[in-house]
Design a protein around this motif. Sequence first.
Motif, PDB file in Angstrom:
ATOM      1  N   ASN A  35       0.809  -1.220   0.000  1.00 52.35           N
ATOM      2  CA  ASN A  35       0.000   0.000   0.000  1.00 52.35           C
ATOM      3  C   ASN A  35       0.845   1.275   0.000  1.00 52.35           C
ATOM      4  OD1 ASN A  35      -2.345  -1.381  -0.036  1.00 52.35           O
ATOM      5  ND2 ASN A  35      -2.813  -1.158   2.142  1.00 52.35           N
ATOM      6  N   VAL A 165      -9.923  -3.713  -2.597  1.00 52.71           N
ATOM      7  CA  VAL A 165      -8.955  -2.825  -3.254  1.00 52.71           C
ATOM      8  C   VAL A 165      -9.635  -1.481  -3.517  1.00 52.71           C
ATOM      9  CG1 VAL A 165      -7.476  -2.505  -5.277  1.00 52.71           C
ATOM     10  CG2 VAL A 165      -7.823  -4.795  -4.341  1.00 52.71           C
ATOM     11  N   ARG A 167      -9.112   2.192  -5.322  1.00 45.59           N
ATOM     12  CA  ARG A 167      -8.312   2.978  -6.257  1.00 45.59           C
ATOM     13  C   ARG A 167      -8.945   4.349  -6.433  1.00 45.59           C
ATOM     14  NH1 ARG A 167      -8.124  -2.224  -8.596  1.00 45.59           N
ATOM     15  NH2 ARG A 167      -6.027  -2.958  -9.044  1.00 45.59           N
ATOM     16  N   ALA A 197      -3.848   3.562  -4.578  1.00 41.74           N
ATOM     17  CA  ALA A 197      -4.135   2.164  -4.935  1.00 41.74           C
ATOM     18  C   ALA A 197      -3.736   1.325  -3.728  1.00 41.74           C
ATOM     19  CB  ALA A 197      -3.367   1.743  -6.184  1.00 41.74           C
ATOM     20  N   ILE A 198      -4.722   0.983  -2.918  1.00 43.73           N
ATOM     21  CA  ILE A 198      -4.433   0.303  -1.651  1.00 43.73           C
ATOM     22  C   ILE A 198      -5.382  -0.885  -1.458  1.00 43.73           C
ATOM     23  CG2 ILE A 198      -3.438   2.313  -0.497  1.00 43.73           C
ATOM     24  CD1 ILE A 198      -6.122   2.944   0.715  1.00 43.73           C
ATOM     25  N   VAL A 199      -4.928  -1.810  -0.666  1.00 44.72           N
ATOM     26  CA  VAL A 199      -5.745  -3.003  -0.410  1.00 44.72           C
ATOM     27  C   VAL A 199      -5.896  -3.207   1.102  1.00 44.72           C
ATOM     28  CG1 VAL A 199      -3.693  -4.521  -0.596  1.00 44.72           C
ATOM     29  CG2 VAL A 199      -5.995  -5.485  -0.859  1.00 44.72           C
TER      30      VAL A 199
ATOM     31  N   THR B  55      -3.946  -8.471  -6.582  1.00 46.66           N
ATOM     32  CA  THR B  55      -4.826  -7.293  -6.623  1.00 46.66           C
ATOM     33  C   THR B  55      -4.601  -6.421  -7.855  1.00 46.66           C
ATOM     34  OG1 THR B  55      -3.228  -5.983  -5.376  1.00 46.66           O
ATOM     35  CG2 THR B  55      -4.861  -7.212  -4.107  1.00 46.66           C
ATOM     36  N   ILE B  57      -2.424  -4.154  -7.974  1.00 40.43           N
ATOM     37  CA  ILE B  57      -2.005  -2.830  -7.502  1.00 40.43           C
ATOM     38  C   ILE B  57      -0.563  -2.565  -7.932  1.00 40.43           C
ATOM     39  CG2 ILE B  57      -1.394  -1.517  -5.424  1.00 40.43           C
ATOM     40  CD1 ILE B  57      -3.749  -2.724  -4.032  1.00 40.43           C
ATOM     41  N   PRO B  58      -0.357  -1.427  -8.634  1.00 36.70           N
ATOM     42  CA  PRO B  58       1.028  -1.064  -8.951  1.00 36.70           C
ATOM     43  C   PRO B  58       1.686  -0.431  -7.722  1.00 36.70           C
ATOM     44  CG  PRO B  58      -0.487   0.540  -9.891  1.00 36.70           C
ATOM     45  CD  PRO B  58      -1.323  -0.484  -9.186  1.00 36.70           C
ATOM     46  N   TYR B  59       2.927  -0.774  -7.473  1.00 30.89           N
ATOM     47  CA  TYR B  59       3.628  -0.169  -6.350  1.00 30.89           C
ATOM     48  C   TYR B  59       5.108   0.000  -6.717  1.00 30.89           C
ATOM     49  CZ  TYR B  59       5.100  -4.936  -5.067  1.00 30.89           C
ATOM     50  OH  TYR B  59       5.619  -6.204  -5.078  1.00 30.89           O
TER      51      TYR B  59
END
Lengths: 205, 101
Positions: A35, A165, A167, A197-199, B55, B57-59
Amino acid sequence: MMTKRIPASLLALALTVSAGAAPLAFDFKDPKGVNAIQFTLDSVLEPIVGTANGVTGSVSFDPAAPAATTGRIVVSAKSLVVPNATQAGHLQGKDWLDTATHGDITFELAKLADVKTSGAETTATATGRFTLKGVTKEISVPVKLSYLADAMGKRVPGTNGDLLVVRGEFSIKRGDYGIQPGQNEEMVNPVVKLNVAIVGSAPKR
Amino acid sequence: MTSVPPARAVHPLRRPVRALALLVLLGVAGFWAAKGAHRGWSQDRVPVPKTDEITGIPYTVYEDRYVPGVEVLAAGTALAAAIFGATFFLRTSPTRPPSSP
């Protein structure tokens, strides 16, 4: 005897149904450390692009009623990182974010509007209180929520639960939050783009 | 009869110092190019984009390594120019032709 058993069964069934429909509490302190909030400021020579990965907070989300979502996300301003260490020092310093005094950046969700759900995906406009450098303003952010049922174990083996998730992408004017208002605008753009963009995970017992 | 101005002798250090200026320029440019020829500011840590498989999710993860930016190239060029420019101040006193008997 029979008349006593039926209401008890119904009560048990009702409890089970209500428990299944209860909102799930998603914890956004990610065990995998993925995250982060990404920020971009246009600047001389090249944009300043960095991340802040100190994300915590929780969101209450009901897959059956996404519009009722509530929550609070906190980002540690001290976790802000840019590739150039000198720039990072300036950004965290007193003239910019002053992270020694204002350690947290927060977003407290007040309501979701324009909610549209298709399968596991929900899009909405999240309105809430955004606090940066001690200044709180109400902002509206387009968000996309993806509910991934039973996906927690795929990310973190040995666990069991759901993932949510979140976004979103929005912009703020740094001057609105007391960050060099009206200053150095020819060097660093007054508009900061933020990309979220976090989960979050909701373990099942 | 016209008078001939006295010839100036080249200072013995002029050529070596100019060679040093060229060496500094090539050295800094070579260092900058070898480290990736990054056209932005210097980086103390290099961002590497990643994607979470589940997920999507780009990081970003950061590798702790130094990449010189254009300000290093500019500083090296300025230093080389300053060294080169300094050679114009390296002079010897004019040599006079030997006097005729």
